[in-house]
Write a protein that holds these residues in place. Structure first.
Motif, short mmCIF file in Angstrom:
data_model
loop_
_atom_site.label_atom_id
_atom_site.label_comp_id
_atom_site.label_asym_id
_atom_site.label_seq_id
_atom_site.Cartn_x
_atom_site.Cartn_y
_atom_site.Cartn_z
N GLU A 43 -17.32 3.92 -16.64
CA GLU A 43 -16.38 3.41 -17.54
C GLU A 43 -17.21 3.14 -18.87
OE1 GLU A 43 -12.95 0.41 -18.64
OE2 GLU A 43 -13.71 0.20 -16.91
N THR A 91 -7.52 7.78 -5.04
CA THR A 91 -7.16 6.99 -5.95
C THR A 91 -7.99 6.62 -6.93
OG1 THR A 91 -7.95 5.15 -4.84
CG2 THR A 91 -5.72 6.03 -4.01
N VAL A 92 -7.49 5.67 -8.17
CA VAL A 92 -8.62 5.21 -9.10
C VAL A 92 -9.46 4.39 -8.68
CG1 VAL A 92 -7.00 5.84 -11.16
CG2 VAL A 92 -6.87 3.77 -9.90
N ARG A 93 -9.06 3.82 -7.53
CA ARG A 93 -10.04 2.47 -6.95
C ARG A 93 -11.21 3.38 -6.36
NH1 ARG A 93 -5.06 0.36 -5.35
NH2 ARG A 93 -4.73 -1.73 -6.37
N GLU A 94 -10.99 4.66 -5.78
CA GLU A 94 -12.16 5.67 -4.93
C GLU A 94 -12.96 6.27 -6.12
OE1 GLU A 94 -10.37 7.06 -1.09
OE2 GLU A 94 -8.97 7.35 -2.66
N LEU A 128 -14.20 -0.33 -10.60
CA LEU A 128 -13.25 -1.22 -10.20
C LEU A 128 -12.69 -1.75 -11.60
CD1 LEU A 128 -14.24 -3.07 -6.98
CD2 LEU A 128 -12.12 -1.23 -7.27
N ARG A 129 -11.40 -1.94 -12.04
CA ARG A 129 -10.88 -2.70 -13.02
C ARG A 129 -10.92 -4.10 -13.04
NH1 ARG A 129 -5.61 0.80 -14.92
NH2 ARG A 129 -6.46 3.02 -14.29
N SER A 130 -11.05 -4.67 -14.01
CA SER A 130 -10.56 -6.41 -13.84
C SER A 130 -9.42 -6.53 -14.59
CB SER A 130 -12.06 -6.98 -14.66
OG SER A 130 -11.75 -6.90 -16.10
N TRP A 169 -2.26 -8.32 -10.02
CA TRP A 169 -2.58 -6.99 -10.89
C TRP A 169 -1.34 -6.23 -10.95
CZ3 TRP A 169 -1.75 -2.73 -8.00
CH2 TRP A 169 -2.09 -2.92 -6.56
N PHE A 202 -0.83 -2.00 -12.07
CA PHE A 202 -1.23 -0.72 -12.87
C PHE A 202 -0.42 -0.26 -13.66
CE2 PHE A 202 -4.18 -0.29 -9.15
CZ PHE A 202 -5.32 0.02 -9.88
N GLU A 222 0.55 -1.10 0.03
CA GLU A 222 0.03 -0.08 -0.02
C GLU A 222 0.79 1.34 0.05
OE1 GLU A 222 -2.35 0.48 3.37
OE2 GLU A 222 -0.83 0.30 4.86
N PRO A 253 -0.60 4.30 -6.12
CA PRO A 253 -1.44 3.75 -7.06
C PRO A 253 -1.79 5.16 -8.04
CG PRO A 253 -3.18 3.96 -5.31
CD PRO A 253 -1.78 4.50 -4.79
#
Length: 624
Positions: free
Chosen positions: A452, A390-393, A397-399, A406, A408, A367, A371
């Motif tokens: 997305e 963050t892009v997660r927030e 979510l990406r797969s 994973w 990035f 962590e 990211p």
């Protein structure tokens, strides 16, 4: 709570190709027209849109070497002879001891590490900066020495354009001197002192990969308005120690000079981050090191405010790796990001500039490795700072093909209003890893949430290379040019997941959704007075548009992020359903801070604004 889009559901269920739209989906938002535009099979990793011949249509520079001239915004043709040289050299690498290794020497044309375009001499056409990254220097303590037999003699060169797509060398200056060579990686072109003449901020990386003591010193080159440059790095307070800082996060109020050490710079850009009318310098570090945010003090000097503003990195600095790695923690200076790009724009239409940092991050890094993130500018007058999301927030979510392993690979980022609805959308170009790195598009909704729409856009572009965005066909919307990279994507992978493609052909994605939406638009290009006024292209100017009660702002910039990311100098606005522009304002980047205001401007127009003129030059879109 943000809803889960259909595309993500399909991804989680493992249905079909990762980024294919449903068969019942509406017509794609973009169409790849590279074949019809004369670019069929043209290899491209790096791409730049710029007007090389002054006809008003954006031309293409591909892979820092090949120039393709636009033919009325419908097709492109290769220009065989431009005057920009690519000399044949004998390249001799250095071995682990820093000595010439003739056994691995190669002969061939030298392609510059960067090739950027801007009007450096204020004559109304585009010039070029041909950048050299040296490999022939050996580190001795804190000094760098050229190794005899390894130096091929190439140097950074400025080429002046004639307005017809031809170039000739400018007179020699400090930027091309022997002592100026170094590990050049990226370039930003701006007017830092508002004298009407463009300057250069050059980012430099490792001289030998992974050796912190061998990082180059970023340079600021002051332009003379004729294509010549002088080194003002020390005078501007930007000089950094070649000896790396290895310490902890400094306490509040500590002497920041101890942090002025050279870092591996993998990208640079510029922006007026704090709304004071001066262009600041944004440096992007690799190796999980802090980024620099150099605040322009307005007197020719700069002060780093990266840590104070959260631009340097997030607040997680413990450096711990996941337990399964068996690795001990990193020091705080190595607990940040691998930053490659920085899109800059007013994402939330609140009158200041936000950022999107493109980062490389891995499942095994923990962590403390930053990211990719959106940095929302939350400052007030005299106290600007960023909020990191963050892009997660902020994005769905990406797969990944291997969810537990994973990566990035977000090497390129951009803001653009895809459907001209008055809200900036987000484009991310991911690559370098085989676990599902794509060109991705996120559409901003009315409530500020992002969805997305990669599948709806028609993108199935794995291994994205460079990006450049602009209205290449002059129909009032923003199009996308994308290169492609096969880094870590071997032919076996491409056979299995990419339809067996063998050539990293360029993608020319024509925007079709904006016209179908019925939304209105405005496209603005600027012409400054030159020396004594604003630079001829208006780089650093702010264009502010109020239409339908909504105020939007664009700032013109030149150079962004990883080497050879450059968009053309135009301000593209989506206006939604507004039928008239109540107010159009230009804040020029000159010493006086000149402002021009126009009222009741027609929508759906290309506008050219000349500094000091009371009249607008208006043109309608090109007929389809």
């Amino acid at each position: 709570m943000r809803h889960i889009p259909l595309l993500l559901v399909l991804l989680l269920l493992g249905v079909a190709s990762p980024l294919q739209a449903d068969d019942e989906a509406p017509k794609a938002w973009f169409t790849n027209v590279a074949k019809d535009a004369g670019l069929d099979g043209v290899k491209a990793k790096d791409v730049i849109l710029t007007d090389l011949d002054g006809d008003g249509f954006w031309d293409l520079c591909i892979d820092r070497r090949h120039l393709y001239m636009s033919r009325g915004g419908t097709s492109f043709a290769l220009q065989e002879k431009s005057g920009i040289e690519f000399p044949e050299i004998h390249r001799v690498p250095l071995d682990a001891q820093g000595m010439p290794d003739e056994g691995k020497a190669k002969d061939g044309p030298y392609v510059p590490h960067y090739l950027y375009f801007a009007d450096l001499d204020n004559d109304g056409d585009q010039d070029a900066v041909w950048g050299v990254k040296c490999w022939w220097q050996q580190v001795r303590g804190t000094s760098y020495m050229s190794v005899p037999g390894a130096d091929p003699g190439v140097r950074t060169t400025v080429y002046l354009g004639d307005g017809k797509g031809r170039f000739k060398k400018a007179a020699a200056s400090a930027i091309g001197a022997d002592e100026a060579v170094g590990p050049a990686m990226a370039l930003a072109i701006l007017d830092y002192d508002r004298d009407g003449k463009l300057d250069l901020f050059e980012g430099r990386e490792y001289r030998r990969y992974g050796q912190l003591a061998a990082c180059g010193i970023d340079r600021l080159w002051r332009g003379d308005g004729k294509g010549g440059f002088s080194d003002v790095t020390k005078k501007a307070g930007l000089w950094t120690s070649p000896t790396p800082f290895m310490g902890d996060v400094p306490k509040a109020g500590a002497d920041a000079s101890a942090l002025k050490f050279s870092r591996p710079t993998y990208g640079v850009t510029h922006a007026d981050w704090n709304n004071d009318g001066h262009q600041d310098l944004l440096q992007l570090s690799y190796g999980r090191q802090w980024n620099y945010l150099w605040k322009n003090n307005g007197d020719g000097t700069f002060t780093d405010v990266g840590l104070a503003t959260m631009f340097a990195g997030d607040g997680v600095t413990h450096g711990r790796y996941p337990q399964f790695t068996g690795r001990g923690p990193e020091r705080p200076f190595r607990s940040n990001g691998n930053t490659f790009d920085c899109a800059v724009g007013d994402l939330d239409n609140d009158g200041d500039l936000d950022c999107l940092l493109g980062e490389i991050a891995h499942f095994w890094a923990g962590e403390a490795s930053d990211p990719p993130a959106v940095l929302l500018n939350k400052g007030a007058e005299g106290d600007y700072a960023f909020e990191r999301l963050t892009v997660r927030e902020i994005f769905p979510l990406r797969s990944f093909r291997t969810p537990k392993r994973w990566n990035f690979g977000d090497l390129h980022t951009a803001f653009l209003d895809v459907d001209n609805d008055g809200r900036l959308d987000v484009l991310i170009g991911s690559g370098d890893y085989p676990d599902g790195q794509y060109l991705r598009l996120y559409h901003q909704q009315e409530d500020g949430e992002f969805e997305e729409v990669t599948g709806l856009a028609g993108f199935d572009w794995e291994g994205c290379g460079g990006l450049s965005i602009g209205d290449f066909d002059r129909d009032g919307d923003v199009d996308i040019v994308a290169g492609r990279s096969f880094m870590r994507l071997n032919q076996k992978h491409r056979d299995q997941f990419m339809g067996g493609i063998k050539v990293n052909a360029v993608g020319l994605f024509r925007n079709d959704i904006a016209n179908r939406s019925g939304n209105h638009w405005l496209n603005v290009r600027l012409r400054g007075k030159g020396a004594g006024g604003a630079n001829r292209s208006g780089i650093g100017a702010r264009v502010i548009v109020t239409a339908g009660g909504v105020t939007q702002m664009r700032e013109l910039r030149s150079g962004s992020g990883l080497s050879n990311h450059q968009d053309p100098p135009e301000a593209c606005f989506g206006l939604g359903k507004a039928k008239v522009i109540e107010r159009l304002e230009v804040r020029w980047p000159d010493a006086k801070g000149s402002v021009q205001v126009f009222k009741n401007v027609a929508v759906d127009r290309f506008v050219e604004i000349r500094q000091g003129s009371k009249r607008l030059k208006l043109k309608k879109a090109r007929a389809p």
